[in-house]
Structures are given as structure tokens and as C-alpha cells.
Design an enzyme around this catalytic site. Structure first.
Site, PDB file in Angstrom:
ATOM      1  N   ARG A 189     103.944 -24.824  59.034  1.00 38.99           N
ATOM      2  CA  ARG A 189     103.500 -26.487  58.854  1.00 38.99           C
ATOM      3  C   ARG A 189     102.352 -26.843  59.759  1.00 38.99           C
ATOM      4  O   ARG A 189     101.832 -28.003  59.350  1.00 38.99           O
ATOM      5  CB  ARG A 189     104.814 -27.148  59.164  1.00 38.99           C
ATOM      6  CG  ARG A 189     106.036 -27.061  58.195  1.00 38.99           C
ATOM      7  CD  ARG A 189     107.375 -28.003  58.435  1.00 38.99           C
ATOM      8  NE  ARG A 189     107.790 -27.432  59.775  1.00 38.99           N
ATOM      9  CZ  ARG A 189     108.712 -26.575  59.778  1.00 38.99           C
ATOM     10  NH1 ARG A 189     109.333 -25.749  59.154  1.00 38.99           N
ATOM     11  NH2 ARG A 189     109.211 -26.272  61.060  1.00 38.99           N
ATOM     12  N   GLU A 240     113.813 -20.702  70.374  1.00 39.72           N
ATOM     13  CA  GLU A 240     115.260 -21.050  70.865  1.00 39.72           C
ATOM     14  C   GLU A 240     116.466 -20.268  70.166  1.00 39.72           C
ATOM     15  O   GLU A 240     117.280 -20.214  70.624  1.00 39.72           O
ATOM     16  CB  GLU A 240     115.498 -22.571  70.676  1.00 39.72           C
ATOM     17  CG  GLU A 240     115.194 -23.054  69.237  1.00 39.72           C
ATOM     18  CD  GLU A 240     114.008 -23.636  68.946  1.00 39.72           C
ATOM     19  OE1 GLU A 240     113.988 -24.576  68.298  1.00 39.72           O
ATOM     20  OE2 GLU A 240     112.967 -22.940  69.096  1.00 39.72           O
TER      21      GLU A 240
END
Length: 174
Positions: free
Chosen positions: A66, A103
């Protein structure tokens, strides 16, 4: 009056349980608001006239995937070229690569060697693992990193160890 956050939806437990994904698709689909977001993101940059003789960075480095959208739009709006920083194996060799932890996974990023002033661009800053790795990689590849720019900063997400990257964001969530 419509605000940027009005066009960002939250998708719980995506891509894995416990992660709440910020879906920017409605913002991107709104031509006027997307254009305003690009103009305002560029407006966050200090001393843009000092980047090079043309007054723009040589390159906007977009982070897979993105970040490519925002780097390309910033390039068209303000000037400068686009360099892609991709997941390992997605750019033809030779590349310079770096491993990092997110994460929820361990990943690699790759970039082509080059030089010039750059602004690193992505859509979201969460733990900072990707942005930290891309800053390190970009410098190793020969570029001069001037700034880091994201659409969204998730301030409530703990940053990776030793995260010392200065980042400008248009939108933040606390």
C-alpha cells in the site's frame, strides 16, 4: 464535513486474531478525499525546498504494497521518482535485503541500489518493525533518507525495540 477518519473502517481480527485492521479502501475510492490526503501528507514535510535543486526529493520510496499507492501519488503531486521497497523475491536481482519482525511474522524487504534524497512512505505505522528495517536497508542501498511519512500512525501499538525513526503522519489513533 467529511473527515479522513470517516472513510477508514476497522476490521477486527484481520489478518489474524487480535489485530484490528484499518481498511483505507473507502478513502482511496473517494477521489476528492484521497487527493486532499495526498496534498496534506506532502504538507507535513519540513523544508521540502531543501531536498534538491528542483525542490523535491529525488525519490519517494514506497513500502510493499500500500505504500506504493501513496508514494506514486506523492510523486505525481509533488515531483520526484518512485522506488519500490518490496518483499524479498519480488524484485529482480541484484537487490539489497534485510530481515525484520512484525507484530505477527518475520519478513524480508528488498530494494535496488541507488543514490539521492528520499522520503520513505507507507500507509500505516504499527510496531515500526517494517519502517525501521526499510530505513536501515535504504541507507545501506546508498540513498539519503530525509523523512518518513505515513497516512496512519497507530500510537496505541507498542513499537519495536530501539525504534528511533522520526515519522510524520496525517492521521493518528491513540
Amino acid at each position: 464535513m467529511l473527515k479522513f477518519k470517516d472513510l477508514i473502517t476497522e476490521v477486527p481480527d484481520f489478518p489474524i486474531d487480535g489485530v484490528n485492521f484499518k481498511d483505507i479502501s473507502p478513502l482511496l475510492a473517494n477521489e476528492e478525499m484521497f487527493g486532499d490526503a495526498i496534498a496534506e501528507m506532502g504538507g507535513l514535510l519540513d523544508n521540502i525546498l531543501l531536498y534538491n535543486k528542483r525542490g523535491v526529493p529525488d525519490y519517494w520510496i514506497g513500502i510493499d504494497a500500500r505504500g506504493f499507492i501513496f508514494a506514486s501519488a506523492l510523486s505525481i503531486y509533488f515531483g520526484g521518482g518512485v522506488v519500490m521497497c518490496r518483499k524479498k523475491g519480488k524484485l529482480p536481482p541484484p537487490t539489497i535485503d534485510e530481515v525484520y519482525d512484525t507484530e505477527y511474522s518475520r519478513d524480508w524487504v528488498s530494494i535496488k541500489e541507488g543514490s539521492g534524497t528520499t522520503i520513505i512512505v507507507d500507509d500505516v505505522l504499527a510496531t515500526g518493525g517494517t519502517l525501521k528495517a526499510v530505513n536501515s536497508l535504504t541507507k545501506k542501498a546508498g540513498y539519503n533518507v530525509i523523512d518518513n511519512l505515513v497516512l496512519i500512525d497507530l500510537l496505541y501499538v507498542p513499537r519495536v525495540k530501539d525504534f528511533n525513526v522520526k515519522v510524520k503522519s496525517l492521521i493518528s489513533y491513540e
